[in-house]
Write an enzyme that holds these catalytic residues in place. Structure first.
Site, PDB file in Angstrom:
ATOM      1  N   LYS B  89      -6.898  22.246  28.066  1.00 17.68           N
ATOM      2  CA  LYS B  89      -5.837  21.311  27.659  1.00 17.68           C
ATOM      3  C   LYS B  89      -5.171  20.765  28.911  1.00 17.68           C
ATOM      4  CE  LYS B  89      -1.760  21.031  24.604  1.00 17.68           C
ATOM      5  NZ  LYS B  89      -0.904  21.767  23.642  1.00 17.68           N
ATOM      6  N   SER B 169      -0.141  19.647  19.130  1.00 11.52           N
ATOM      7  CA  SER B 169      -0.451  18.799  20.262  1.00 11.52           C
ATOM      8  C   SER B 169      -1.820  19.104  20.873  1.00 11.52           C
ATOM      9  CB  SER B 169       0.619  18.970  21.349  1.00 11.52           C
ATOM     10  OG  SER B 169       0.575  20.272  21.897  1.00 11.52           O
ATOM     11  N   SER B 193       1.399  24.135  17.896  1.00 12.51           N
ATOM     12  CA  SER B 193       0.457  23.213  18.543  1.00 12.51           C
ATOM     13  C   SER B 193      -0.942  23.769  18.757  1.00 12.51           C
ATOM     14  CB  SER B 193       1.019  22.741  19.887  1.00 12.51           C
ATOM     15  OG  SER B 193       2.030  21.803  19.671  1.00 12.51           O
TER      16      SER B 193
END
EC number: 6.3.5.7
Lengths: 502, 507
Positions: B89, B169, B193
């Site tokens: 990420k 996210s 997330s």
């Protein structure tokens, strides 16, 4: 001296002062990073990724800075809070890399305490301490490097500061000066702050208001970042005068932040109310609340150095020095150490609490406050790099005590020691005495011979003396000493002269 | 509900491997790490133009790491993740590789340091394929707030070509794993997330206990909530990854100094006698019937495995969402203050400092981030602090207490992960408050700091995955992995997104 008053058109005004002192913690590393906290260096030389607030960086609390804050709290006879917490104080400024300062707001590590001060005239006073908290310093903007741009130096960013907040207990510029000097003395004794105001490691925000004696407090103004004791005193005077003028002209003093211009000797507004910050404090989520144990605090307390107050009392009690002398001798720890080493020798610490031999204790005090400090002043040296070491001075004094030399010759020897010390060739008192043949003459016969010669050569004066002109006794002493090149034992000269002249 | 049974353990394509099976294959020398990495790089090349899950690809670095992995394997020095291709990420700082947080404001920021979590993975031999897309600064529930464009969920509804959101996210991480572009990925979870996008994309993700994984080098959203965790196709894969990611870090004062258990060993552990709590407050009005049905089914699977299912109450649940948004945004407004254009990232040149700040932040941050900074600044401002922030802190304590009480009674809590399956890009609610409801089931565990995982339980009536959430007590990761494994086995979720082959097996 609490009767400091400003006389205005409407009568007398009293000044009310509280100080917020920012003291840089003596430690190897910054408060939340491993970067060096050393003063100076090239711009941005001492900056870690954390200090520069790089993305993803986290603060880690420096345990030594915490210990230093606790030591300071103990030195200020303050309450140590076993639970404290760090908060964020949010505001934007170019030299504040994170966009917030990590400080202690609601729960400081040190609570209320006390500083006992002494004014130049000997009056004792005391100033309450409200709190002491730890916080990180900001960086510095450099505005003079480029015609168009400003640069940022983050060397100081993240350096540990102790903010020491006093109660509004101060009533005169002199009291403020005495408080600052005392605070600096305590911090230096503790080794928690070097107190070096020129390098900015100690600076004060000064809160000033004025009132008619007996009134409640009126509005105060804060003078930011004053960096010498003298300027603090001047700033208080200037600001108090200004406020009195405003009030007496029928105006109102607005609460504002000021700067002190020491050249013009006046305060002026730093920022207006419209810029007033809403700091938006909240608990720092990157750090757990700080919890310390009583045992740890007790351990620090046990290892605390002797503080000026205690040292003074001890010197007066154990060494028989006067309050004035003890004040001078304890003003700085190295001076007291020098004095004690002169009295006891290098292992003076092991004699703590013992009565010092009175003769050398007195002699050492006299010498230090006299010839020794004069020599330091003259040669621009400090006790720590003195041209004459404590041991050398001790030897000199012992030569006086064992009557190898008299006091007058000792001064001469001392001057030679200073000269040679400055030249990098320290020489012992004994060596100089031997080299110059300065040993005191205590041989009765030799002294008698010289006295006889002096009396014979001054028969007229002897007659005058005998007819009642007592003052001439000193003349005979002087002549004898001169004849013996100052080396005669003065007491013996006195005694033998008295015998001969009676 | 589509349940299919794995019939073979030998995938026909390298990208069909699970992380665990690839690990075994590498050790058996069935294929090389370079072959495996190349297979994933090819897949990225072919598919990511559409999915947009990568912000930055690092093929050269990946091949280099794969070659080193092959050498290590040849020498018999393989570690837990040697040769395993992962996606990271883009919220984790990676040394020498551009790190954006999916925001314009970081510009071409290339950190000279590595986050602890990614360093741990590298130390275990992992191969990084690149940096994965996310909601800007991890703020969002759709992955549509990224400055690098939205991510497309590899799943499609029956008979529809509508682009679905992957959730947020960690939407890029979830989509990349679901599409077979990497064997696993790192995610971060602040209010859900990891779990919500895992649910939307039909994969598994774990948000560990707060403090279990270091936050050092992870770009901060809300410090008191952010926690890194693994995302992968199976629970076993997540367990392997978590074991590598987790651990005490002296560089993070909130990381916990406790040994990391062998999470993989918790798989298959008996759950006989384990108590599973079903919180009544999670039965929200208007919840789709599919989700309710799946939830009950999961409870029955656990019961069949010997667990006891009990009703519990988490009374402050309804306050969790507002509490979360106040606490998280207050911290976010402060954490994002450092992006001022002074030291790194983009700068909008202006004549004065204040103008430079304003222009840099106005141009650098996206709408959602700006909205959250404004809200966070507001709740901290004088006059509002007591009414909002202080109150939220108190409610947060009550929510934590709810969980502590519940865990006196039960070992694991079972809930759905999200109130719906993935929705289409153009169905995104325009009302931000409506949008925030996606996090309603995940947020309470985040506020409490307890671990939680999401795994796919089945498909809804339109054929998109639905997630189940298991919440554990502090450092109770092994409990939720053990219980989760039972659910995973029973659900036998093997359906794959349209357009890519079976995940677990050919059938």
């Amino acid at each position: 001296m609490s009767d400091y008053r400003i006389t205005g058109e409407t009568g007398e005004w009293e000044v009310v002062v509280g100080l917020e002192v920012h003291a840089q913690v003596v430690s190897n590393a910054k408060l939340f990073s491993g970067a060096s906290a050393t003063y100076g260096g090239q711009p941005n030389e001492h900056v870690s990724l954390i200090d520069a607030a790089m993305p993803g960086m986290l603060p880690v609390l420096n345990g030594e800075a915490v210990a230093q804050a606790v030591r300071t709290g103990l030195g200020l006879q303050a309450k140590i809070n076993l639970f404290s917490r760090f908060d964020r104080k949010n505001y934007f400024y170019a030299d504040l890399p994170q966009g917030y300062q990590i400080t202690q707001f609601e729960f400081p590590i040190v609570g209320t305490g006390l500083v006992k001060t002494e004014l130049p005239d000997g009056t004792a006073a005391q100033v309450g301490i409200t709190r002491l908290h730890l916080e990180q310093d900001a960086g510095k903007s450099l505005h003079d490097q480029d015609p168009k741009r400003s640069f940022i130096d983050l060397n100081r960013a993240g350096v540990a500061l102790m903010e020491i907040v006093s109660e509004p207990d101060i009533r005169s510029p002199e009291e403020a000066g005495a408080y600052l000097r005392k605070l600096r003395q305590i911090l230096r004794y503790l080794g928690t702050c070097d107190g070096n105001m020129e390098e900015g490691s100690m600076r004060a925000d000064v809160n000033v208001s004025v009132r008619k004696p007996g009134e409640d407090y009126r509005t105060r103004c804060e003078i930011k970042n004053v960096n010498s004791v003298r300027f603090v005193m001047q700033a208080i005077e200037a600001e108090a005068r200004r406020q009195v003028e405003v009030w007496e002209a029928g105006g109102t003093v607005d609460q504002q932040t000021l700067a002190f211009d020491h050249v013009k000797n006046e305060t002026r507004p730093l920022r207006s109310k419209e810029d007033a910050h809403d700091y938006r404090y909240f608990p720092e989520p990157d750090l757990l609340p700080l919890q310390i144990t009583q045992e740890w605090v007790d351990g620090l307390k046990a290892a605390l150095p002797e503080l000026p107050e205690e040292k003074r009392a001890r010197l007066e009690g154990d060494y028989g020095v006067t309050p004035y002398e003890s004040g001078v001798l304890t003003a700085e720890q190295p001076v007291a150490d020098f004095y004690e080493a002169t009295v006891w020798g290098p292992d003076f610490a092991s004699h703590k609490g013992q009565k010092a031999p009175e003769d050398i204790a007195r002699l050492a005090a006299n010498w230090m406050l006299g010839d020794f400090f004069a020599a330091l002043n003259r040669t621009g040296t400090h006790v720590e790099n003195s041209p004459v070491s404590a041991l050398a001075l001790r030897e000199l004094l012992s030569l006086i005590l064992d009557k190898t030399i008299n006091g007058k010759i000792a001064k001469e020897v001392f001057e030679t020691m200073v000269e040679r010390g400055v030249a990098g060739k320290p020489t012992s008192a004994k060596a100089i005495v031997d080299e110059k043949g300065l040993r005191q003459v205590t041989d009765t016969g030799a002294i008698e011979r010289e006295i006889d010669a002096v009396l014979a050569a001054n028969a007229d004066k002897v007659a005058e003396y005998k007819s009642g002109k007592d003052k001439l006794f000193g003349f005979f002493v002087g002549q004898t000493m001169k004849a013996m090149k100052g080396k005669a034992n003065p007491a013996m000269v006195n005694e033998l002269l008295k015998q001969k002249l009676s | 509900m589509t349940n299919s049974t794995a019939t073979s353990t030998k995938p026909t394509k390298l990208t069909d491997h699970t992380l665990a099976s690839a690990r075994d294959g590498l050790r058996n020398k069935d294929f090389t790490a370079l072959e495996l990495t190349n297979a994933f790089l090819d897949a990225i090349e072919r598919l990511d133009g559409q999915i947009n899950s990568f912000i930055t690809r690092t093929p050269e670095q990946a091949r280099q790491a794969a070659r080193q992995a092959d050498e290590a394997i040849a020498k018999g020095q393989a570690k837990a993740l040697t040769g395993i291709p992962l996606g990271i990420k883009d919220l984790f700082a990676t040394k020498g590789v551009r790190t954006t947080a999916a925001s314009r404001i970081l510009g071409d920021f290339t950190p000279p340091y590595e986050s602890t979590v990614t360093q741990n993975l590298l130390d275990d031999g992992a191969v990084f394929l690149g940096k994965l897309n996310l909601d800007e600064f991890a703020m969002g529930s759709t992955n549509l707030t990224s400055a690098f464009g939205g991510v497309e969920n590899p799943w499609k509804r029956h008979g529809s070509d509508a682009k679905l959101v992957p959730g947020g996210s960690s939407g890029g991480s979830a989509a990349a794993v679901a599409a077979g572009l990497c064997l696993g990925a790192t995610g971060t979870d602040t209010g859900g997330s990891i779990r919500q996008p895992a649910a939307y994309c039909g994969i598994t993700g774990i948000k560990p206990t707060y403090g279990r994984c270091s936050r050092f080098g992870q770009i901060a959203f809300a410090s008191s909530l952010d926690q890194a965790g693994p995302m992968a196709r199976t629970l076993q894969d997540c367990a392997i990854l978590l074991e590598s990611m987790a651990g005490f870090d002296p560089k993070d004062a909130t990381s916990v100094n406790q040994p990391v258990p062998r999470y993989e060993a918790a798989l298959g552990r008996s759950i006989k006698g384990m108590k599973i709590g079903i919180p009544r407050e999670y039965r929200v009005p208007g919840m789709p019937a599919d989700i309710d049905k799946l939830w009950q089914e999961a409870a029955s699977w656990l019961k069949a495995a010997g667990a006891e299912v009990v009703d519990i109450s988490l009374p402050h649940t309804k306050h969790a969402l507002p509490t979360y948004y106040i606490a998280a945004l207050a911290e976010a407004s402060s954490n994002l203050a450092r992006y001022d254009g002074v030291r790194y990232g983009m700068r909008a040149e202006r004549p004065s400092l204040d103008e430079m700040y304003e222009a840099t932040r106005a141009e650098g941050f996206g709408e959602e981030v700006k909205r959250r900074i404004l809200l966070g600044t507001h709740v901290l401002s004088s006059g509002y602090y007591d009414a909002y922030y202080l109150r939220a802190q108190k409610v947060r304590t009550l929510i934590q207490r709810d969980f502590l009480r519940a865990f006196e009674e039960v070992d694991v809590i079972l809930t759905p992960t999200a109130p719906s399956g993935a929705f289409a890009w153009d169905e995104k609610p325009t009302d931000p408050v409506q949008m925030y409801l996606n996090d309603v089931f995940t947020v309470p565990a985040s506020l409490a700091g307890v671990p939680a995982l999401s795994l796919p339980g089945g498909l809804d009536s339109q054929g998109v995955p639905l997630g189940l959430q298991l919440i554990g007590r502090f450092f109770g990761e092994e409990d939720i992995i053990a219980a989760g494994h039972v659910v995973e086995q029973a659900a036998a979720f093997a359906t794959t997104p349209k357009g890519r082959p079976a995940l677990h097996a050919s059938h």
